[in-house]
Structures are given as structure tokens and as C-alpha cells.
Design a protein around this motif. Structure first.
Motif, short mmCIF file in Angstrom:
data_model
loop_
_atom_site.label_atom_id
_atom_site.label_comp_id
_atom_site.label_asym_id
_atom_site.label_seq_id
_atom_site.Cartn_x
_atom_site.Cartn_y
_atom_site.Cartn_z
N ALA A 356 0.83 -1.21 0.00
CA ALA A 356 0.00 0.00 0.00
C ALA A 356 0.86 1.25 0.00
O ALA A 356 0.56 2.24 -0.69
N ALA A 357 1.96 1.24 0.77
CA ALA A 357 2.86 2.40 0.81
C ALA A 357 3.55 2.60 -0.54
O ALA A 357 3.68 3.73 -1.03
N ALA A 358 4.01 1.50 -1.16
CA ALA A 358 4.65 1.62 -2.47
C ALA A 358 3.67 2.12 -3.52
O ALA A 358 4.03 2.88 -4.43
N TRP A 359 2.41 1.71 -3.41
CA TRP A 359 1.35 2.18 -4.31
C TRP A 359 1.20 3.70 -4.25
O TRP A 359 0.95 4.35 -5.27
N ARG A 360 1.37 4.25 -3.05
CA ARG A 360 1.17 5.69 -2.85
C ARG A 360 2.42 6.53 -3.12
O ARG A 360 2.35 7.75 -3.06
N GLN A 361 3.55 5.90 -3.41
CA GLN A 361 4.75 6.69 -3.67
C GLN A 361 4.58 7.56 -4.92
O GLN A 361 3.95 7.12 -5.90
N PRO A 362 5.17 8.76 -4.94
CA PRO A 362 5.09 9.60 -6.14
C PRO A 362 5.85 9.00 -7.31
O PRO A 362 6.73 8.15 -7.13
N ALA A 363 5.54 9.47 -8.49
CA ALA A 363 6.10 8.89 -9.72
C ALA A 363 7.62 8.96 -9.74
O ALA A 363 8.29 8.06 -10.26
N GLY A 364 8.20 10.02 -9.16
CA GLY A 364 9.64 10.18 -9.18
C GLY A 364 10.39 9.15 -8.36
O GLY A 364 11.58 8.94 -8.57
N GLU A 365 9.70 8.50 -7.43
CA GLU A 365 10.33 7.49 -6.59
C GLU A 365 10.02 6.07 -7.06
O GLU A 365 10.51 5.11 -6.50
N ARG A 366 9.21 5.94 -8.09
CA ARG A 366 8.71 4.63 -8.51
C ARG A 366 9.72 3.91 -9.40
O ARG A 366 10.30 4.49 -10.32
N ARG A 367 9.95 2.63 -9.11
CA ARG A 367 10.84 1.80 -9.92
C ARG A 367 10.12 0.60 -10.52
O ARG A 367 10.68 -0.08 -11.38
N TRP A 368 8.91 0.30 -10.03
CA TRP A 368 8.15 -0.86 -10.50
C TRP A 368 6.72 -0.42 -10.77
O TRP A 368 6.23 0.51 -10.13
N PRO A 369 6.02 -1.07 -11.69
CA PRO A 369 4.64 -0.66 -12.02
C PRO A 369 3.69 -0.90 -10.85
O PRO A 369 3.86 -1.83 -10.06
N GLN A 370 2.66 -0.04 -10.75
CA GLN A 370 1.70 -0.14 -9.67
C GLN A 370 0.91 -1.46 -9.71
O GLN A 370 0.38 -1.90 -8.68
N ALA A 371 0.83 -2.08 -10.88
CA ALA A 371 0.10 -3.35 -10.96
C ALA A 371 0.71 -4.40 -10.03
O ALA A 371 -0.02 -5.23 -9.46
#
Length: 413
Positions: A356-371
Motif C-alpha cells: 500500500a505504501a509503495a502504491w502511494r509513492q510519487p512517480a519520481g520514486e517509482r521503480r516498478w509498475p503499480q500493478a
């Protein structure tokens, strides 16, 4: 973030972080989880293993993504607080502490089962002594802990290679009855039990404050998970081939596997490897639980006394002692297999918050798809729902006690 005077020391490398994660996973899964999982899944054991691995991968990518941005002690407890809010962080941290404290007791009892055959209080005494000894080792510093984990992992790995080679290269003395009786509920329940075996990569995230290059934590988590999956698959294939239906009732499946191919001379070596694996997992678990306890105490979610950091060795000394005492109490009072479901409940709760926390991370911090995070959240909920009823009820009760305790600690004075 901790203040400089109370921060832990960054003393271990990325390889040592991988070793700690591997020690936690290999000890738990190979020697403990396969028999109860085979009892639940029957002929679909490998399907359950694949499902558990898929959920573990989703959770691992979420943990890695979060740890790269928040390299401090506490793992998902910290991530939940920062991204979702204090109560979510507490649910994750408390789930981790109760689940992994139960896992510590499982590993200590697993060690004693191989080291002191015959059961009884001598066996429980050996388990308690192992906890006391390893608690003392963790108080000597994180470098010492990593060195011990490396030795134990080397012994474990050598024995696992021996078991796989012997069992795969020889004919089975007497053809076993095949595993039968697969059902959807059984497959899911077995996946939940096997997930217990994959959860060791969380130990790497909880060590983020002590790794010299925290940007490498993501790689360490995925490497540890990949190696573990390969080992589990090889061992599962060997156990199904050599033991068949007897796997579900075996207390020492790897030892029985070498016996089934006429290599009884290897049983003592397997016992040594099993004991080393359980000790390696116990060591890594003690380290991980104490770091999350430290992080929770820093935020007043647990008593402030637990936030102490040793001036000499720069480790959470009070938290480590408290965890050690709690585990000793458990090994003197609980059943080995009964603790696995309870541990899975706590850990799956922890990883639900991580996703849930990784789902809410902003796009700039994302390394893996939300799926992947959505799949991870859904998978955690499904696996919790299929765990044995008493484990779920006990987990809910202890979770409620923790929430009430936080309310009491946070009450204005």
C-alpha cells in the motif's frame, strides 16, 4: 530519521546484506515449511510454491522501492509512517514484531529438533540456550552478526547441494505413493504457509541504516529472493520425487529424502546442515525484529526504553535483549508447527502495508509498475484469509492488543 547520536553504524556491505536475507529464508523454508504445505496442497505443492513466490516477488519489489528512498532502520514500519500515516506504520511494525518473534521460536525449535533428537525439555532447553547465545552475539555488533551468518549459510548451502545431488542422481529404493488431493483452498493455504519461508528478505530492508551503500538495498533484496526461489524449487522437486505422500507427515523431510535413495550415511550431515540453517535464520530474525522494535520505540509506539543504542557496539541493545527474552519464553511454551500460521498472519499484514505504501509513492520514486503492488496487496489478503482459523484469530487478538497499547502510550499526560 534518527538523530546522529542515536544512529546505528553503517558497517556492512551489500554482500553481507544478501547473506543475512538468505540465512533468514533458507533456514525457514527448506527444513520447516514443506511438510505442512504438502499436507494442505497435496499434488499441487509446486503450484502453491509458485503462488507464494509470486506474492513474495511483488512484496520484495515494493520493499526495495521504498528502502531505496528511506534508508533508515525499521523497514515497512518506517515506510508506512512516512507514506501512509502513523497508524498504518504501527500496524506494519507490530505485525512484523509479533510475526517474526514467533518465527524466532520456530527456528530455535527447529534447530533443537535436529540437534537434540527425542523431544522433551532437553530439546526445549537447547532451543532456549541457542536464543540466549545468539542474542549475546548480536549485542557484539552487526559485523560480528554478518560473519556468523556467512559461516552458517556456507554450511547450509553445502548440505543442500549434497541432498539435491544425491536424491536427483540415484534411483528411489522404494517408489513412494504420489501426493494427491489438491483443492483450491488447500493450494491457497499451502501458499500462505510457504510464504513464511520467503519472508526473510524483509531483514535486508530493516538493516537499511547499517548498510554502507543503501542505494544497493534493492539489488540485495532481489538477489536474495531469486537465489532462494531456485533452491526451493530444486528441493521441492527432490522431496516430491523421493517421499511422495510421506512428505506431508515427515518431521525431517531432507533427512528422509537421502534415506529414500539409499544414502543413509548422509543423514548426520543433513542434520548438521538443518541445525546450521535454523541457527542462521534465528540469527537474522533476531537482528530484524530488534531493528523494527528500535524504530517503533523512537516514535513512542513502544516504550522509550527500547530505543537505546549501545555506545560501544552501536546496536539496539535494550531492544535486542527484550526480543531475546520474549523468544525464550515462547520456545519454552509453544508448538513448532502451530507458530508458523501465526507468523504468516503477522508477516502478511506487514507486507500488505508495504504494498500500500509503495502504491502511494510519487512517480519520481517509482521503480516498478503499480500493478505489482495491487497484486501484492490482493495476494496478502487472500493468503491471510486461507490460513488456519486459530492462527487468524490469534493474530487478530494480538494485533488488537497492540493497537490498544499504542492508544495508551500516546494518551496525553
Amino acid at each position: 530519521m534518527p538523530t546522529p547520536g542515536r544512529a546505528l553504524a553503517r558497517r556492512i556491505g551489500t554482500t553481507d546484506a544478501v547473506v543475512v536475507g538468505l540465512s533468514a529464508m533458507l533456514g525457514a523454508g527448506v527444513f520447516v515449511a514443506f511438510a505442512p504445505a504438502a499436507s494442505a496442497a497435496g499434488s499441487a505443492l509446486l503450484v502453491s510454491l509458485g503462488l507464494a513466490a509470486l506474492i513474495a516477488f511483488c512484496n520484495a519489489t515494493s520493499s526495495a522501492q521504498l528502502a531505496a528512498v528511506h534508508p533508515s532502520s525499521g523497514g515497512t514500519y518506517l515506510f508506512g509512517r512516512v507514506v501512509l500515516g502513523p497508524w498504518w506504520g504501527f500496524v506494519a511494525g507490530w505485525g512484523f514484531v509479533i510475526g517474526k518473534t514467533a518465527s524466532c521460536s520456530v527456528m530455535a525449535l527447529a534447530f533443537a529438533a535436529y540437534a537434540v533428537p527425542g523431544g522433551g525439555w532437553w530439546q526445549r532447553g537447547a532451543a532456549a540456550a541457542a536464543v540466549a547465545l545468539f542474542t549475546a552475539a548480536t549485542l557484539r555488533g552487526i559485523n560480528r552478526t554478518a560473519q556468523v551468518a556467512r559461516v552458517l549459510l556456507g554450511v547450509t548451502g553445502s548440505v543442500l547441494v549434497l541432498v539435491v545431488l544425491l536424491s536427483a542422481s540415484r534411483e528411489v529404493v522404494e517408489a513412494p505413493d504420489p501426493l494427491t488431493g489438491a483443492s483450491t483452498l488447500g493450494v491457497l493455504q499451502a501458499a500462505g504457509l510457504l510464504f513464511f519461508a520467503f519472508a526473510g528478505y524483509a531483514r535486508i530492508a530493516t538493516l537499511a541504516e547499517e548498510v554502507r551503500r543503501p542505494e544497493q538495498i534493492s539489488r540485495a533484496i532481489l538477489v536474495a529472493l531469486g537465489v532462494t526461489l531456485a533452491v526451493y524449487l530444486a528441493v521441492a522437486l527432490v522431496l516430491v520425487r523421493t517421499l511422495g505422500a510421506d512428505l506431508a507427515s515427515s518431521a525431517t523431510p531432507l533427512s528422509d529424502a537421502v534415506g529414500a535413495v539409499g544414502a543413509g550415511w548422509a543423514r548426520p550431515a543433513v542434520r548438521v546442515g538443518a541445525a546450521a540453517a535454523a541457527l542462521g535464520a534465528l540469527l537474522a530474525l533476531l537482528v530484524g525484529v530488534s531493528r523494527t522494535t528500535l524504530a517503533m520505540a523512537r516514535e513512542r509506539d513502544l516504550p522509550a526504553w527500547l530505543a537505546s543504542v549501545s555506545d560501544r557496539h552501536r546496536v539496539p541493545d535494550h531492544a535486542q535483549l527484550a526480543v531475546g527474552v520474549a523468544v525464550v519464553v515462547l520456545v519454552l511454551s509453544v508448538d513448532l508447527r502451530g507458530a508458523i500460521g501465526f507468523s504468516s498472519f503477522g508477516v502478511l499484514t506487514y507486507y500488505f502495508v508495504a504494498n500500500a505504501a509503495a502504491w502511494r509513492q510519487p512517480a519520481g520514486e517509482r521503480r516498478w509498475p503499480q500493478a505489482l503492488q495491487l497484486l501484492g496487496m490482493s495476494g496478502c489478503l487472500v493468503l491471510v484469509g486461507t490460513l488456519p482459523g486459530p492462527s487468524v484469530l490469534a493474530g487478530l487478538a494480538v494485533l488488537a492488543v497492540g493497537l490498544l497499547g499504542r492508544l495508551a502510550l500516546r494518551r496525553p499526560r
